[in-house]
Design an enzyme around this catalytic site. Structure first.
Site, PDB file in Angstrom:
ATOM      1  CB  CYS A  53      -0.706  -7.445 -12.758  1.00 25.00           C
ATOM      2  SG  CYS A  53      -0.377  -6.188 -11.522  1.00 25.00           S
ATOM      3  CB  CYS A  56       0.908  -4.443 -15.113  1.00 25.81           C
ATOM      4  SG  CYS A  56       2.189  -5.500 -14.403  1.00 25.81           S
ATOM      5  CB  ALA A  62     -10.863  -5.108  -9.805  1.00 27.54           C
ATOM      6  CG  HIS A 122       4.083  -8.006 -12.003  1.00 29.80           C
ATOM      7  ND1 HIS A 122       2.835  -7.568 -11.620  1.00 29.80           N
ATOM      8  CD2 HIS A 122       4.178  -9.294 -11.589  1.00 29.80           C
ATOM      9  CE1 HIS A 122       2.187  -8.569 -11.024  1.00 29.80           C
ATOM     10  NE2 HIS A 122       2.982  -9.622 -10.993  1.00 29.80           N
ATOM     11  CG  ASN A 162      -0.178  -4.594   4.286  1.00 28.76           C
ATOM     12  OD1 ASN A 162       0.429  -4.485   5.351  1.00 28.76           O
ATOM     13  ND2 ASN A 162      -1.476  -4.429   4.177  1.00 28.76           N
ATOM     14  CB  SER A 170      -4.754  -8.253  -2.517  1.00 30.96           C
ATOM     15  OG  SER A 170      -4.545  -6.910  -2.892  1.00 30.96           O
ATOM     16  CG  HIS A 173       2.660  -4.139  -9.849  1.00 29.83           C
ATOM     17  ND1 HIS A 173       2.713  -4.315 -11.210  1.00 29.83           N
ATOM     18  CD2 HIS A 173       3.303  -2.971  -9.598  1.00 29.83           C
ATOM     19  CE1 HIS A 173       3.341  -3.293 -11.758  1.00 29.83           C
ATOM     20  NE2 HIS A 173       3.710  -2.464 -10.798  1.00 29.83           N
ATOM     21  CG  HIS A 175       0.835  -2.134  -4.198  1.00 30.97           C
ATOM     22  ND1 HIS A 175       1.011  -3.478  -4.432  1.00 30.97           N
ATOM     23  CD2 HIS A 175      -0.117  -2.054  -3.229  1.00 30.97           C
ATOM     24  CE1 HIS A 175       0.200  -4.172  -3.654  1.00 30.97           C
ATOM     25  NE2 HIS A 175      -0.496  -3.340  -2.905  1.00 30.97           N
ATOM     26  CD  GLN A 177      -3.639  -0.238   0.468  1.00 32.60           C
ATOM     27  OE1 GLN A 177      -4.655   0.404   0.725  1.00 32.60           O
ATOM     28  NE2 GLN A 177      -3.580  -1.541   0.622  1.00 32.60           N
ATOM     29  CG  HIS A 309       7.201   1.866  13.385  1.00 32.99           C
ATOM     30  ND1 HIS A 309       7.830   1.688  14.581  1.00 32.99           N
ATOM     31  CD2 HIS A 309       6.518   3.032  13.497  1.00 32.99           C
ATOM     32  CE1 HIS A 309       7.534   2.685  15.396  1.00 32.99           C
ATOM     33  NE2 HIS A 309       6.746   3.521  14.759  1.00 32.99           N
TER      34      HIS A 309
END
Ligand code: H2U
Ligand code: ZN
Length: 357
Positions: A53, A56, A62, A122, A162, A170, A173, A175, A177, A309
């Site tokens: 992940c 984590c 990436a 996670h 999301n 995607s 884990h 999270h 934004q 919302h």
């Protein structure tokens, strides 16, 4: 045809005063057979730590940075941010007038994007967190809001989550934004226009009035406490859409008392547990906060009424999702289940998470 109009059987349109739009409600269609696409249910049974992940603690992301061994929440600048802090200003080219300026409008927009991990674990989503742990997430949002407000000239901070692969998330884990932009995005902008219009016409806040109205007849209320209320709005588009509203007129996270913050965490926990219990799945949704711009102009601070919302895509089980297609793309959004029926369904499930029983 004679007889009395039946909200549970007769087609009607409902008006959304927040976005100045309509939704078509067709309650008699809830019985139709379904032979379309079935979504995969979320895998469940995730480990507390996943070595592959990107989010984590202690893992490499990436693009190369290594996450600290964080123990509560963790905020970092998105490695693939949608907006940049630095870029040349957009300047309209000489002679760009007439039809070009009218029809091909452009605004340059700068900003910055953050990823906020809710928990080092996670597999611990909001409904599996304790109220103090959710309060900690709210505190993290508040600190970020304040930081952006004091350190940048950007206009708005949109905090959103999301959740679930069907929402395009995607990474499982837990999270959210936060995108901070130089411009006020279209959705909150539409809401400010509506709040301003309503205030000018009636002298009151649209959302204060709405909270008062919904409390008179609790058919659409899902959960509430002293400071917050979660309900399926009268004009909901998504089957199990909800709106979480501050009961008092409060502009943003930074204006909440400790009691209000803990009440907000309590409502988020109870609502998301009910969502998971509805189809015994990790319930997917897109949710987000609407509050005062970090750099408000004109009357925006006074107009702002904090709310969240929740837009979940699931329709009649963990495997059937609603798509906004056909008439909804070309005409207007449509729903079968009424808002009152949806609220009743969410109220009917238990308040203890099915994984913790
Ligand atoms: P979503 O799954 O809601 O898209 O959020 C994951 C975000 O995390 C996504 O915007 C970012 C992606 O750009 N991300 C990083 O910044 N670094 C990584 O190593 C992986 C994902
Ligand atoms: Zn992880």
């Amino acid at each position: 045809m004679t007889g009395t109009f039946d909200f549970n059987n007769d087609s009607h349109r409902r008006y959304n005063p927040l976005t100045d739009s309509w939704v078509l409600v067709s309650p008699h269609r809830t019985q139709r057979p379904w032979q379309g696409q079935q979504e995969k249910t979320s895998a469940g049974g995730l480990p507390a730590y996943d070595a592959t992940c990107y989010l984590c603690p202690g893992n490499t992301r990436a693009t190369g940075p290594i996450n600290p061994k964080y123990e509560s929440t963790f905020v970092f600048v998105n490695d693939y941010a949608a907006v940049k802090v630095d870029q040349p200003p957009y300047e309209q080219a000489d002679g760009e007038d007439g039809l070009r300026a009218r029809l091909l409008q452009v605004q340059g927009t700068r900003g910055t994007c953050f990823v906020i991990c809710f928990s080092p674990k996670h597999n611990v989503t909001l409904p599996l967190m304790s109220v103090p742990e959710i309060e900690n997430v709210l505190d993290t949002w508040t600190v970020l809001y304040n930081k952006m407000k004091t350190e940048t000239a950007f206009r708005y901070l949109q905090i959103f989550e999301n959740k679930g692969a069907v929402m395009g998330c995607s990474n499982p884990h837990p999270h959210c934004q936060a995108w901070c932009t130089e411009s006020l995005p279209s959705e909150p902008a539409k809401e400010f226009t509506s709040l301003r219009f309503y205030k000018a016409k009636h002298g009151t806040c649209l959302l204060c009035d709405y909270v008062m109205l919904e409390q008179q007849d609790p058919v659409r209320i899902v959960v509430q406490n002293e400071s917050f209320i979660a309900l399926v709005p009268f004009w909901a588009v998504w089957p199990f859409e909800t709106l979480v509203l501050a009961k008092s007129h409060t502009a943003s996270l930074v204006d909440f008392s400790p009691k209000q913050k803990s009440d907000l965490a309590d409502v988020i926990q109870k609502l998301t547990i009910r969502y998971d219990n509805l189809f015994e799945t990790s319930f997917p949704y897109s949710m987000g906060l609407h509050q005062a711009p970090i750099n408000p102009v004109e009357d925006e601070s006074q107009l702002s009424h904090f709310h969240m919302h929740f837009y979940p895509p699931l329709l009649r089980g963990a495997t059937v999702r609603k798509f906004l297609v056909g008439f909804e793309m070309l005409g207007e959004p449509q729903r079968d289940l009424t808002a009152e029926q949806a609220a009743q369904r969410i109220r009917a499930v238990e308040e203890v998470h099915y994984l913790l029983k």
